[in-house]
Design a protein around this motif. Structure first.
Motif, mmCIF file in Angstrom:
data_model
loop_
_atom_site.group_PDB
_atom_site.id
_atom_site.type_symbol
_atom_site.label_atom_id
_atom_site.label_comp_id
_atom_site.label_asym_id
_atom_site.label_seq_id
_atom_site.Cartn_x
_atom_site.Cartn_y
_atom_site.Cartn_z
ATOM 1 N N ARG A 134 11.693 62.401 57.300
ATOM 2 C CA ARG A 134 11.630 63.558 56.124
ATOM 3 C C ARG A 134 12.263 63.041 54.920
ATOM 4 O O ARG A 134 11.826 63.143 53.739
ATOM 5 C CB ARG A 134 11.780 64.786 56.440
ATOM 6 N N GLU A 135 13.300 62.744 55.040
ATOM 7 C CA GLU A 135 14.067 62.083 53.931
ATOM 8 C C GLU A 135 13.493 60.856 53.219
ATOM 9 O O GLU A 135 13.491 60.652 51.940
ATOM 10 C CB GLU A 135 15.448 61.693 54.428
ATOM 11 N N THR A 136 12.943 59.887 54.155
ATOM 12 C CA THR A 136 12.026 58.677 53.590
ATOM 13 C C THR A 136 11.101 59.154 52.725
ATOM 14 O O THR A 136 10.760 58.573 51.932
ATOM 15 C CB THR A 136 11.852 57.891 54.768
ATOM 16 N N ARG A 137 10.479 60.236 53.309
ATOM 17 C CA ARG A 137 9.248 60.630 52.494
ATOM 18 C C ARG A 137 9.665 61.156 51.149
ATOM 19 O O ARG A 137 9.045 60.967 50.149
ATOM 20 C CB ARG A 137 8.431 62.027 53.390
ATOM 21 N N MET A 138 10.733 62.163 51.108
ATOM 22 C CA MET A 138 11.123 62.456 49.692
ATOM 23 C C MET A 138 11.596 61.401 48.630
ATOM 24 O O MET A 138 11.241 61.362 47.798
ATOM 25 C CB MET A 138 12.267 63.375 49.936
ATOM 26 N N THR A 139 12.095 60.319 49.395
ATOM 27 C CA THR A 139 12.485 59.071 48.457
ATOM 28 C C THR A 139 10.996 58.422 48.179
ATOM 29 O O THR A 139 11.053 57.872 47.004
ATOM 30 C CB THR A 139 13.440 58.243 49.548
ATOM 31 N N ALA A 140 10.186 58.306 49.213
ATOM 32 C CA ALA A 140 8.822 57.505 48.743
ATOM 33 C C ALA A 140 8.303 58.468 47.629
ATOM 34 O O ALA A 140 7.649 57.791 46.562
ATOM 35 C CB ALA A 140 8.026 57.547 49.983
ATOM 36 N N VAL A 141 8.126 59.526 47.666
ATOM 37 C CA VAL A 141 7.391 60.283 46.520
ATOM 38 C C VAL A 141 8.333 60.215 45.263
ATOM 39 O O VAL A 141 7.629 59.897 44.245
ATOM 40 C CB VAL A 141 7.368 61.943 46.817
ATOM 41 N N GLU A 142 9.449 60.184 45.338
ATOM 42 C CA GLU A 142 10.237 59.690 44.292
ATOM 43 C C GLU A 142 9.965 58.275 43.589
ATOM 44 O O GLU A 142 9.542 58.056 42.538
ATOM 45 C CB GLU A 142 11.754 59.760 44.038
ATOM 46 N N THR A 143 9.869 57.363 44.544
ATOM 47 C CA THR A 143 9.186 56.064 44.044
ATOM 48 C C THR A 143 7.995 55.838 43.412
ATOM 49 O O THR A 143 7.831 55.486 42.415
ATOM 50 C CB THR A 143 9.614 55.086 45.497
ATOM 51 N N TYR A 144 7.146 56.794 43.943
ATOM 52 C CA TYR A 144 5.782 56.875 43.546
ATOM 53 C C TYR A 144 5.715 57.318 41.894
ATOM 54 O O TYR A 144 5.264 56.576 41.167
ATOM 55 C CB TYR A 144 4.800 57.574 44.431
ATOM 56 N N ALA A 145 6.699 58.330 41.851
ATOM 57 C CA ALA A 145 6.710 58.906 40.447
ATOM 58 C C ALA A 145 7.461 57.872 39.387
ATOM 59 O O ALA A 145 6.882 57.501 38.222
ATOM 60 C CB ALA A 145 7.632 60.085 40.361
ATOM 61 N N ILE A 146 8.381 57.209 39.845
ATOM 62 C CA ILE A 146 9.100 56.097 39.241
ATOM 63 C C ILE A 146 8.232 54.931 38.941
ATOM 64 O O ILE A 146 8.089 54.566 37.664
ATOM 65 C CB ILE A 146 10.444 55.455 39.866
ATOM 66 N N VAL A 147 7.442 54.375 39.827
ATOM 67 C CA VAL A 147 6.542 53.362 39.753
ATOM 68 C C VAL A 147 5.528 53.602 38.515
ATOM 69 O O VAL A 147 5.229 52.990 37.706
ATOM 70 C CB VAL A 147 5.773 52.893 40.689
ATOM 71 N N ASP A 148 4.946 55.015 38.565
ATOM 72 C CA ASP A 148 4.151 55.636 37.424
ATOM 73 C C ASP A 148 4.644 55.383 35.990
ATOM 74 O O ASP A 148 4.101 55.294 35.079
ATOM 75 C CB ASP A 148 3.757 56.911 38.001
ATOM 76 N N TRP A 149 6.170 55.637 36.148
ATOM 77 C CA TRP A 149 6.740 55.889 34.911
ATOM 78 C C TRP A 149 6.817 54.318 34.540
ATOM 79 O O TRP A 149 6.585 53.911 32.993
ATOM 80 C CB TRP A 149 7.999 56.455 35.044
ATOM 81 N N CYS A 150 7.086 53.549 35.271
ATOM 82 C CA CYS A 150 7.199 52.251 34.835
ATOM 83 C C CYS A 150 5.747 51.603 34.347
ATOM 84 O O CYS A 150 5.640 50.932 33.156
ATOM 85 C CB CYS A 150 7.552 51.120 36.056
ATOM 86 N N LEU A 151 4.696 51.819 34.884
ATOM 87 C CA LEU A 151 3.494 51.710 34.409
ATOM 88 C C LEU A 151 3.060 52.149 33.114
ATOM 89 O O LEU A 151 2.252 51.530 32.206
ATOM 90 C CB LEU A 151 2.139 51.972 35.457
ATOM 91 N N SER A 152 3.531 53.471 32.844
ATOM 92 C CA SER A 152 3.416 53.952 31.474
ATOM 93 C C SER A 152 3.885 53.169 30.431
ATOM 94 O O SER A 152 3.612 53.048 29.549
ATOM 95 C CB SER A 152 3.943 55.635 31.527
ATOM 96 N N HIS A 153 5.189 52.655 30.694
ATOM 97 C CA HIS A 153 6.099 51.961 29.768
ATOM 98 C C HIS A 153 5.153 50.560 29.456
ATOM 99 O O HIS A 153 5.045 50.062 28.289
ATOM 100 C CB HIS A 153 7.381 51.681 30.113
ATOM 101 N N LEU A 154 4.787 50.106 30.634
ATOM 102 C CA LEU A 154 3.911 48.788 30.529
ATOM 103 C C LEU A 154 2.684 49.037 29.852
ATOM 104 O O LEU A 154 2.326 48.184 28.860
ATOM 105 C CB LEU A 154 3.561 48.080 31.659
ATOM 106 N N ARG A 155 1.931 50.323 29.763
ATOM 107 C CA ARG A 155 0.834 50.350 28.826
ATOM 108 C C ARG A 155 1.363 50.627 27.429
ATOM 109 O O ARG A 155 0.563 49.953 26.751
ATOM 110 C CB ARG A 155 0.078 51.599 29.367
ATOM 111 N N ALA A 156 2.338 51.231 27.256
ATOM 112 C CA ALA A 156 2.815 51.089 25.844
ATOM 113 C C ALA A 156 3.033 49.948 25.246
ATOM 114 O O ALA A 156 2.756 49.559 23.953
ATOM 115 C CB ALA A 156 3.991 52.193 25.730
#
Length: 192
Positions: free
Chosen positions: A117-139
């Motif tokens: 369950r803790e791993t899942r919370m960290t994974a969900v956070e990781t998913y969001a961070i990767v999306d932010w990274c992709l946004s910066h790269l699109r910029a």
């Protein structure tokens, strides 16, 4: 009584398979993110847009693959939880509501789910961070199309550095997920 024991063996085997899947996908996420970082560590000058775009495309492909694997991690954890709540019940038609309701005969699975369950919370956070990274790269990708904008190089560098910071945070999360998943896999697969 033999049917109940056989049913318990079956759900526990499926549970272990989901845990192995979580560990495998978590390792893949860590590998993909770590392999993407070197492509972002050096500046991307506006005057060399072709090379910068190629690097961005390579990183984006790795990040998208990592995102897919993170989503799989979350799904596999959910499947493991469902298996345990149904399989650990005395009546699989009436599943348990919480993992702490799993009996002592399911202690390994109960402990594993606590960590997962803790791993899942960290994974969900990781998913969001990767999306932010992709946004910066699109910029960055868009800014490279406008080399005539005053100080475009400064803007590109700021977005690249933000992407690096996000990627480093995602790597740290991915390493944590992979370590937790490996520990859980070892704990659960060593119990029979």
């Amino acid at each position: 009584m033999a049917a109940a024991a056989a049913a318990a063996l079956l759900w526990k085997a499926r549970f272990r398979k989901r845990v192995v899947d979580v560990a495998r996908c978590s390792d893949r996420v860590r590998e993909l993110l770590t392999s993407a970082l070197p492509h972002l560590t050096s500046p991307m000058p506006a005057g060399d847009a072709v090379a910068a775009r190629a690097r961005i495309q390579l990183v984006q492909d790795k990040l998208r693959d990592a995102s897919n694997n993170v989503a799989s991690v979350v799904s596999f954890i959910g499947a493991a939880e469902i298996l345990a709540l149904r399989g650990g019940s005395t009546d699989p038609v009436m599943p348990l509501h919480m993992i702490h309701q799993l009996g002592d005969q399911n202690l390994a699975e109960r402990d594993a789910l606590g960590v997962l369950r803790e791993t899942r919370m960290t994974a969900v956070e990781t998913y969001a961070i990767v999306d932010w990274c992709l946004s910066h790269l699109r910029a960055v990708f868009l800014l490279l199309e406008h080399p005539g904008i005053p100080d475009v190089g400064v803007l590109i560098e700021a977005e690249r550095l933000a992407a690096v910071g996000d990627l480093e945070a995602a790597i740290a999360n991915a390493q944590l997920c992979a370590a937790e998943a490996t520990d859980v896999r070892q704990d659960v697969t060593s119990v029979d």
